[in-house]
Write a protein that holds these residues in place. Structure first.
Motif, PDB file in Angstrom:
ATOM      1  N   MET A  39     -23.046  76.280  63.197  1.00 37.26           N
ATOM      2  CA  MET A  39     -21.929  75.426  62.810  1.00 37.26           C
ATOM      3  C   MET A  39     -20.801  76.281  62.220  1.00 37.26           C
ATOM      4  O   MET A  39     -19.632  76.021  62.461  1.00 37.26           O
ATOM      5  CB  MET A  39     -22.381  74.359  61.812  1.00 37.26           C
ATOM      6  N   PRO A  69     -16.932  74.182  58.458  1.00 41.69           N
ATOM      7  CA  PRO A  69     -18.216  73.800  59.049  1.00 41.69           C
ATOM      8  C   PRO A  69     -18.574  72.336  58.783  1.00 41.69           C
ATOM      9  O   PRO A  69     -19.117  71.662  59.654  1.00 41.69           O
ATOM     10  CB  PRO A  69     -19.218  74.753  58.389  1.00 41.69           C
ATOM     11  N   ILE A 128     -17.390  69.575  61.294  1.00 41.77           N
ATOM     12  CA  ILE A 128     -18.116  69.362  62.546  1.00 41.77           C
ATOM     13  C   ILE A 128     -19.042  68.156  62.438  1.00 41.77           C
ATOM     14  O   ILE A 128     -19.227  67.409  63.400  1.00 41.77           O
ATOM     15  CB  ILE A 128     -18.908  70.626  62.948  1.00 41.77           C
ATOM     16  N   TYR A 129     -19.577  67.942  61.253  1.00 47.09           N
ATOM     17  CA  TYR A 129     -20.533  66.847  61.065  1.00 47.09           C
ATOM     18  C   TYR A 129     -19.884  65.464  61.222  1.00 47.09           C
ATOM     19  O   TYR A 129     -20.592  64.469  61.341  1.00 47.09           O
ATOM     20  CB  TYR A 129     -21.234  66.984  59.710  1.00 47.09           C
ATOM     21  N   ARG A 162     -26.790  70.541  64.514  1.00 41.85           N
ATOM     22  CA  ARG A 162     -26.634  71.583  65.534  1.00 41.85           C
ATOM     23  C   ARG A 162     -27.285  71.165  66.852  1.00 41.85           C
ATOM     24  O   ARG A 162     -26.752  71.408  67.933  1.00 41.85           O
ATOM     25  CB  ARG A 162     -27.241  72.893  65.009  1.00 41.85           C
TER      26      ARG A 162
END
Length: 194
Positions: A28, A39, A42-43, A49
């Motif tokens: 990530m 990072p 991204i979630y 991942r």
């Protein structure tokens, strides 16, 4: 012209990292750095991942099928299988890390034989099964064989040869390896004939 979304940029960055470094090279943090986000951002798009890597694999399968379906293919099933074999080997040689993740890496989302294949959940395997079925309908191939098992024989031959090559177990240059795949694929096609 549509603007590329953040989710598409994340997927593209993960695809690049996977293609260049394998699944182990995708984190990530690295994806976020490539996209220019944190990072944690991204979630918002992918819960973890594994979901991101599955999105990469799904997009790659869709692109591969789109390429195969958009090409002018011969009507004769044996020639169609031969062309798919060539395309598949070329893809595996050009994109070895992506190929390995898509077709042979252990993934929770990977389709499993026989149920997922018989339910037509595998876009690439469907093309092989359709060609085998067409060969039976065209009276090129014997009609006494199970389409799914016959397709599995064809796919297993290719995946096995490619895995051996990627694992450096077949000691020959790429051009010779490609020719070997074509010869053995042709033998497999001949075994299907009436």
């Amino acid at each position: 012209m549509s603007e590329v979304t953040t989710k598409e940029r994340i997927t593209a960055a993960a695809t690049y990292l996977l293609t260049e470094h394998g699944a182990a090279g995708v984190s990530m943090r690295k994806v976020a750095a490539a996209v220019g986000i944190t990072p944690m951002a991204i979630y918002q798009y992918f819960p973890d991942r594994e979901a991101l890597l599955n999105a990469v694999a799904d997009a790659a399968f869709a692109e591969l099928v789109r390429r195969w379906e958009s090409a002018d293919r011969p009507a004769a099933a044996d020639a169609r299988l031969r062309e798919m074999l060539v395309d598949h080997v070329d893809f595996a040689l050009a994109q070895p890390r992506l190929y390995d993740y898509m077709f042979t890496a252990r993934r929770d989302q990977a389709r499993k034989f026989p149920a997922d294949f018989e339910a037509r959940k595998s876009p690439t395997f469907n093309l092989v099964a359709d060609a085998v079925s067409a060969g039976i309908d065209q009276h090129l191939f014997r009609g006494d064989q199970d389409i799914w098992e016959t397709s599995l024989i064809f796919a297993a031959l290719l995946h096995g040869l490619i895995q051996l090559h990627h694992g450096d177990r077949i000691g020959m240059p790429e051009a010779d390896f490609r020719a070997l795949c074509l010869r053995l694929g042709e033998r497999t096609i001949d075994e299907l004939r009436v």
